[in-house]
Motif scaffolding. Structure first.
Motif, mmCIF file in Angstrom:
data_model
loop_
_atom_site.group_PDB
_atom_site.id
_atom_site.type_symbol
_atom_site.label_atom_id
_atom_site.label_comp_id
_atom_site.label_asym_id
_atom_site.label_seq_id
_atom_site.Cartn_x
_atom_site.Cartn_y
_atom_site.Cartn_z
ATOM 1 N N UNK B 452 0.838 -1.207 0.000
ATOM 2 C CA UNK B 452 0.000 0.000 0.000
ATOM 3 C C UNK B 452 0.868 1.250 0.000
ATOM 4 N N UNK B 453 1.911 1.200 0.817
ATOM 5 C CA UNK B 453 2.809 2.346 0.950
ATOM 6 C C UNK B 453 3.510 2.640 -0.377
ATOM 7 N N UNK B 454 3.920 1.568 -1.062
ATOM 8 C CA UNK B 454 4.616 1.734 -2.338
ATOM 9 C C UNK B 454 3.682 2.337 -3.394
ATOM 10 N N UNK B 455 2.460 1.822 -3.448
ATOM 11 C CA UNK B 455 1.478 2.334 -4.410
ATOM 12 C C UNK B 455 1.179 3.812 -4.139
ATOM 13 N N UNK B 456 1.177 4.164 -2.843
ATOM 14 C CA UNK B 456 0.853 5.551 -2.468
ATOM 15 C C UNK B 456 2.021 6.499 -2.701
ATOM 16 N N UNK B 457 3.141 5.985 -3.223
ATOM 17 C CA UNK B 457 4.241 6.876 -3.563
ATOM 18 C C UNK B 457 5.518 6.640 -2.780
ATOM 19 N N UNK B 458 5.489 5.692 -1.830
ATOM 20 C CA UNK B 458 6.700 5.342 -1.056
ATOM 21 C C UNK B 458 7.313 6.571 -0.376
ATOM 22 N N UNK B 459 6.461 7.358 0.261
ATOM 23 C CA UNK B 459 6.937 8.591 0.881
ATOM 24 C C UNK B 459 7.525 8.353 2.269
ATOM 25 N N UNK B 460 8.581 9.085 2.578
ATOM 26 C CA UNK B 460 9.105 9.047 3.938
ATOM 27 C C UNK B 460 8.287 10.003 4.811
ATOM 28 N N UNK B 461 8.592 10.019 6.103
ATOM 29 C CA UNK B 461 7.747 10.794 7.009
ATOM 30 C C UNK B 461 7.895 12.298 6.771
ATOM 31 N N UNK B 462 9.021 12.745 6.264
ATOM 32 C CA UNK B 462 9.178 14.167 5.967
ATOM 33 C C UNK B 462 8.200 14.605 4.888
ATOM 34 N N UNK B 463 8.071 13.784 3.856
ATOM 35 C CA UNK B 463 7.141 14.114 2.777
ATOM 36 C C UNK B 463 5.703 14.134 3.294
ATOM 37 N N UNK B 464 5.355 13.129 4.074
ATOM 38 C CA UNK B 464 3.992 13.098 4.623
ATOM 39 C C UNK B 464 3.758 14.295 5.550
ATOM 40 N N UNK B 465 4.794 14.649 6.325
ATOM 41 C CA UNK B 465 4.648 15.787 7.242
ATOM 42 C C UNK B 465 4.450 17.084 6.463
ATOM 43 N N UNK B 466 5.060 17.179 5.280
ATOM 44 C CA UNK B 466 4.870 18.360 4.441
ATOM 45 C C UNK B 466 3.403 18.524 4.041
ATOM 46 N N UNK B 467 2.793 17.407 3.666
ATOM 47 C CA UNK B 467 1.357 17.470 3.350
ATOM 48 C C UNK B 467 0.546 17.834 4.589
ATOM 49 N N UNK B 468 0.982 17.304 5.738
ATOM 50 C CA UNK B 468 0.196 17.490 6.964
ATOM 51 C C UNK B 468 0.167 18.948 7.400
ATOM 52 N N UNK B 469 1.316 19.623 7.395
ATOM 53 C CA UNK B 469 1.267 21.005 7.895
ATOM 54 C C UNK B 469 0.555 21.914 6.915
ATOM 55 N N UNK B 470 0.675 21.611 5.613
ATOM 56 C CA UNK B 470 -0.071 22.427 4.643
ATOM 57 C C UNK B 470 -1.571 22.205 4.805
#
Lengths: 506, 506
Positions: B452-470
């Motif tokens: 699932x993680x790979x299909x969703x783009x294989x993002x690390x937590x920094x990338x996900x955190x970028x979406x989260x604060x925005x």
């Protein structure tokens, strides 16, 4: 504690003083339940054992339990009287020594001792250069070497990664051989089913002699209760192979609360406690006095999507309660390692690892499996996370030392006479006398200025960890292996490769 | 606790029930010193205060202290009798309420309440897209909005990042305005020197009225003791501006042990404790009954290279002792936030953040400054780390709730009657009745399968955190500001920009 149990205390493991110090727990246990509340957990567990019982899917075990007076119903469910539980608790030793090839590196589980071991079981390995791929025998050997080279693990574990390049039914032989050949710290053996555990015992006899295996503990197996309330024939076979041959076991209900246990802290703890006690009864019937570690594996699930969650508030509160129960029973306690769901050794992995393992240390565990390397819900052994986790283990072992209350610690000469207001303590007699030892150092962690860090290449912790594990591997020294023993091991493995029927693993 | 102190307990802050629950500490304090050992710390601190003393580099303060009976020597060092300390302790309130523009969001410091606030002071900001650069007013406004939009911070802090695009001497005005205009949670004001703190009070009067400022607490200033044993004229001016106008202070010796304190846990704690008490005496002389938080900032240095180390074993042991001292004095306690030396929001940053802040929660703090965003030794406010830290704060607040011992928590119907051995708890009445609330959720953390993680783009937590604060910033709702008040604030700021002499900041 009864006199009988007190007599079971082992003699000192004979380690040099500095190594004992490094693995001694001086911190008080963090307790969150009153003694009355802990007693309530005990009582509810006894009710679960007597009313609902534990299923034992193995006729040999059922016969033993029936003979001992337990009630067995038509669905292989065994119900226990409180008296059977109390009897088993009185038989289990309060601590025991676990020895490897180098007896100086023997460890003690129980009392004020803490033993850390690497992750066990991941089918994949990962490093920053080659990414994620199935684990191989070469990877396992690497990790055995890393576990032996680091000062922060006291025990070298078992299947640090799966050896996918070896046929399934032969793996126990090669895993054991890798640990024997390349390591001298205590090892666990490999024990997914009874015949593997028997082979582990046989190989320990070759290395240490049958007499010593009959009186000392060279192997330690984790007995997973398939929660809720179920022990299958594989684990029961392993109990018989290990306990029946004087080797030690960790009794481990594996509970993701909300799935294998209730969606509550108390319900999960009561169930886990009952499962530990049920497994303990059978183990003590197989061989009274078998060393048993109280060791539930507790995590939670996300109740809305079902995924496992490590380092959750609820799991660490449940673990704290289990630590109190282990202490109430005067059993060695196993607690959580550096668990993480993250797929990469990123900030999430760091948060998860500490959220899982720091509370363990405050619960005064005697054993921490999965202390280094765990990534991706336990499906990947990460080389870089292994290195970062080791650095974390160093800090946690320093923490376990607690506060020294020696008179010199007050530094009053420095404070009152040597350092003026606004001065500094860098050059005081007190500081100069202890600057090498006062504070634990973590060279893998970057503490530089931004400018220094930038000049050095602006590396993130994954990159630094890559250098660290390669450096540790280079520092590893081959302990060698007696040629006669090696030849016997090769003969044994060759024979067993022919004998073992892969069908036994279906 | 004396009757006089008991009477000083504030009335309830009037928050809705669910918000009170979310910030209530139900966990017992983790104590590592015996009552006798804590008493010894107190005694050694009194000895430091009476023999070595604290330097007060400010003649106004020295006059006040001299009049009150303290001994003042030629080098501006003040020595205190134990009686002066006891008197100050008796005057400081055991808890107090801190109110912002929305009185429903008022918070209480003390007793069973915990308040989290964002990082304060970093000159740089960083995000994954634009990297590290000097902080600006626009960044500060972003962070005020994030602090108001998240459910996990109860207070919006102060200089969440430095506003480098504003002249130094005008910054307090704009920092205060940003907090007033865009936030409704309690704010701290800006207080690097007395005149800034005075302006913060003046702006609070415009917003809340002079009468309310005279009787309620709208500002909270951190008073850094320049350890060892020194309070400079800037901080003493801030004490007078805040305490003298009924606003609250945090008494914060800033100690990197080994440099500003001894290279030992006990020496550092004794010195920090003495410094808190010395600052407390002066604060209570300025205005008896001033709300004071006991709040040392404790870290260590690497004794071989001198760099600061956060989340070290020694610093968290020292903090645990300070938590016990705060409790002994019945003062609100401030503890460590998500400190990190790392230059990036990587695994090291995650390890450091939890190593610093999880032990805080177990020490039962009433206030945690720097709970989100801190990176690079406090020199950078990281947007991504801010988001990751918020998710961590959520877990820690869930942890602070402790274990519920309600009867329903045992889930006995499910365990005994509903779930067979090997079954699961996913569909029990017990689980279905609580699946939305039983376990705290952390949607920012990846708990998916590898596929699932790979299909969703294989993002690390920094990338996900970028979406989260925005995403959090987008969810922010402008509370507006009364036009008449806004106009008064603009007039005040315009006047003060002309009046303030930049030379006062040299």
């Amino acid at each position: 504690m009864s006199e009988a149990r007190r007599r079971r205390r082992p003699r000192s493991a004979g380690k040099p003083v500095d190594e004992i110090l490094a693995t001694t727990l001086n911190l008080p246990q963090y307790t969150i339940a009153t003694p009355e509340q802990a007693e309530k957990i005990h009582e509810v567990s006894l009710r679960i054992l007597s009313e609902a019982g534990i299923a034992f899917y193995d006729e040999v075990a059922l016969a033993t339990l029936r003979t001992a007076g337990a009630s067995v119903d038509d669905e292989q469910v065994v119900r226990f009287d409180p008296e059977m539980v109390e009897e088993a608790l009185a038989q289990a030793p309060v601590s025991f020594v676990h020895t490897g090839r180098d007896s100086v590196r023997a460890v003690t589980y129980g009392a004020d001792n803490i033993v850390l071991a690497p992750v066990a079981g991941p089918p994949y390995v990962m490093d920053a250069t080659d990414g994620r791929r199935p684990g191989t025998y070469a990877d396992l050997v690497n990790f055995v070497k890393l576990a032996n080279a680091t000062p922060y693990l006291q025990q070298q574990g078992t299947e640090i990664c799966v050896t996918s390049d070896i046929p399934f039914h032969e793996r126990a032989l090669d895993i054991n051989y890798a640990h024997i050949r390349w390591g001298t710290k205590p090892m666990m053996g490999h024990y997914p089913v009874g015949i593997c555990a028997e082979d582990s015992v046989a190989m320990a006899r070759i290395v240490h002699g049958a007499d010593r295996v009959a009186t000392e503990h060279f192997l330690l197996g984790v007995i997973n209760v398939s929660s809720p309330r179920r022990l299958d024939d594989r684990m029961l076979g392993t109990i018989r192979a290990y306990a029946g041959n004087n080797q030690a076991v960790v009794l481990t209900p594996f509970i993701l609360a909300g799935a294998m246990g209730p969606a509550s802290i108390l319900g999960t703890v009561a169930q886990a406690n009952a499962e530990v006690l049920g497994a303990l009864v059978y183990t003590q019937l197989v061989n009274p006095g078998t060393p048993c570690i109280y060791g539930p594996f507790l995590a939670t699930i996300d109740l809305q999507d079902g995924s496992p969650v490590f380092g959750s508030a609820e799991s660490l509160l449940a673990q704290a309660l289990c630590g109190q129960m282990a202490r109430r029973y005067d059993m060695p306690f196993r607690a959580a390692g550096t668990y993480a769901s993250s797929k990469l050794p990123d900030m999430q992995a760091g948060i998860e690892a500490v959220m899982a393992m720091l509370p363990s240390i405050l619960a005064r565990p005697n054993f921490v499996l999965h202390a280094a390397g765990w990534l991706e819900n336990g499906l990947t052994t990460s080389y870089e996370k292994f290195a970062m986790d080791l650095e974390l283990c160093g800090v946690l072992l320093a923490l376990a030392q607690g506060v020294s209350w020696e008179e010199d610690e007050w530094a009053l000469d420095a404070i009152l006479d040597e350092v003026p207001p606004g001065g500094h303590h860098l050059g005081t007699q007190h500081t100069l006398g202890r600057y090498r030892t006062a504070f634990h150092r973590t060279p893998l962690f970057d503490h530089e200025s931004f400018a220094q860090w930038e000049v050095a290449g602006a590396h993130d912790s994954t990159t630094r960890a890559g250098r660290a594990w390669r450096g540790l591997l280079e520092s590893y020294e081959d302990p060698g292996l007696d040629e006669a023993i090696d030849a016997q091991l090769q003969d044994f493995m060759e024979r067993r490769r022919r004998e073992i029927d892969p069908a036994e693993f279906q």
